[in-house]
Design an enzyme around this catalytic site. Structure first.
Site, short mmCIF file in Angstrom:
data_model
loop_
_atom_site.label_atom_id
_atom_site.label_comp_id
_atom_site.label_asym_id
_atom_site.label_seq_id
_atom_site.Cartn_x
_atom_site.Cartn_y
_atom_site.Cartn_z
N GLU A 42 0.74 -1.21 0.01
CA GLU A 42 -0.03 -0.03 0.14
C GLU A 42 0.98 1.29 -0.02
O GLU A 42 0.34 2.35 -0.58
CB GLU A 42 -0.98 -0.19 1.18
CG GLU A 42 -1.94 -1.05 1.35
CD GLU A 42 -3.22 -0.89 0.37
OE1 GLU A 42 -3.42 0.34 0.25
OE2 GLU A 42 -3.72 -1.84 -0.11
N ASP A 60 -8.26 5.94 -8.25
CA ASP A 60 -9.02 4.52 -8.33
C ASP A 60 -10.49 4.87 -8.07
O ASP A 60 -11.24 3.61 -8.03
CB ASP A 60 -8.76 3.53 -7.15
CG ASP A 60 -8.81 4.11 -5.82
OD1 ASP A 60 -9.31 4.94 -5.42
OD2 ASP A 60 -8.50 3.22 -5.07
N THR A 65 -7.57 8.30 -0.25
CA THR A 65 -7.06 7.14 0.28
C THR A 65 -6.16 7.64 1.61
O THR A 65 -5.35 8.36 1.18
CB THR A 65 -6.48 6.11 -0.66
OG1 THR A 65 -7.36 5.61 -1.36
CG2 THR A 65 -6.00 4.75 0.00
#
Length: 257
Positions: A42, A60, A65
């Protein structure tokens, strides 16, 4: 005579004692490994605790995020996290964004979040209460359900981690690429140990299904976190996820001694 008799009674018990089961992923040392493995994929780093402050839009379709597990403004888990933090610490620096997080849930919009949300997230990440909230939401939503299902399927630490990594990326909603759907896809071709199947065969089937799910989204189409990490451990027969561990993600090499 007493001592000799006592030793004679105890010896058979020692001889027939069953070996202790290998620790699952919820063992503290294994959990630390799991966090480092996920962080390598990640965040391209083994320092997962440095990721409390991480935040960006990776394009995305999930909005921002952020944090140690990739909480997203577009999928509801970031909203739940900030709500938990605010329940525990009213008036925190992120509390004012709750209405905006409710509005953008389900979208990739930054409306009501820009321009200061990212800097405020990084400020909040210095607060141990926010760090603990991230830990607790990670466990509630991702880690504990993955480990629970892995144990129910008779999987050891590697299989439990495969479940955890899948639920981190795909969530567990009702769509075809969610964790439960990936597991059902695997069950079409192999049985887990709890159903009398071979653990390695089943995990290969699960990872095949995981790769299929990843390839359905352009943002997740690089499958190296499976191909050059989890499958490496599986080919080595390291079902207990014992160090030393060597793997690659996106071409970068990592090691846990």
């Amino acid at each position: 005579m007493g001592a000799v008799t006592c030793a004679g009674i105890l010896s058979p018990a020692r001889a027939t004692a069953a070996p202790a089961a290998a620790p699952g992923l919820d063992d503290p040392a294994k959990k630390e490994i799991a966090m480092k493995l996920v962080s390598s994929a990640e965040n391209s780093s083994l320092d997962w605790k440095a990721q409390y402050k991480y935040i960006e839009d990776i394009g995305d379709g999930r909005g921002y995020t952020a944090g140690i597990i990739g909480f997203c403004s577009g999928t509801g888990d970031m909203l739940d996290l900030v709500q938990l933090y605010t329940d525990r610490k009213p008036g925190n620096v992120l509390a004012r964004y709750l209405p905006a997080l409710r509005r953008v849930n389900g979208t990739d919009s930054h409306s009501g979040l820009d321009p200061n949300f990212r800097s405020d997230w990084r400020k909040a990440a210095q607060d141990t209460a926010f760090q603990q909230a991230q830990n607790d939401e990670r466990d509630r939503v991702y880690f504990n359900p993955a480990v629970r299902q892995g144990k129910a399927d008779g999987l050891r630490a590697l299989g439990q981690f495969a479940y955890y990594d899948a639920i981190v990326m795909h969530g567990d909603g009702g769509d075809a690429t969610s964790f439960s759907s990936i597991r059902r896809r695997a069950l079409r071709t192999a049985k887990p140990p709890a159903q009398g199947g071979n653990e390695t065969t089943y995990l290969n089937a699960f990872l095949d299904a995981r790769v299929w799910a990843m390839k359905q989204e352009e943002a997740h189409s690089d499958t190296s976190r499976v191909d050059t990490a989890q499958r490496v451990f599986l080919r080595q027969g390291n079902l207990d996820l014992n160090p030393p561990l060597d793997w690659k993600v996106y071409g970068d090499s990592y090691h846990i001694g």
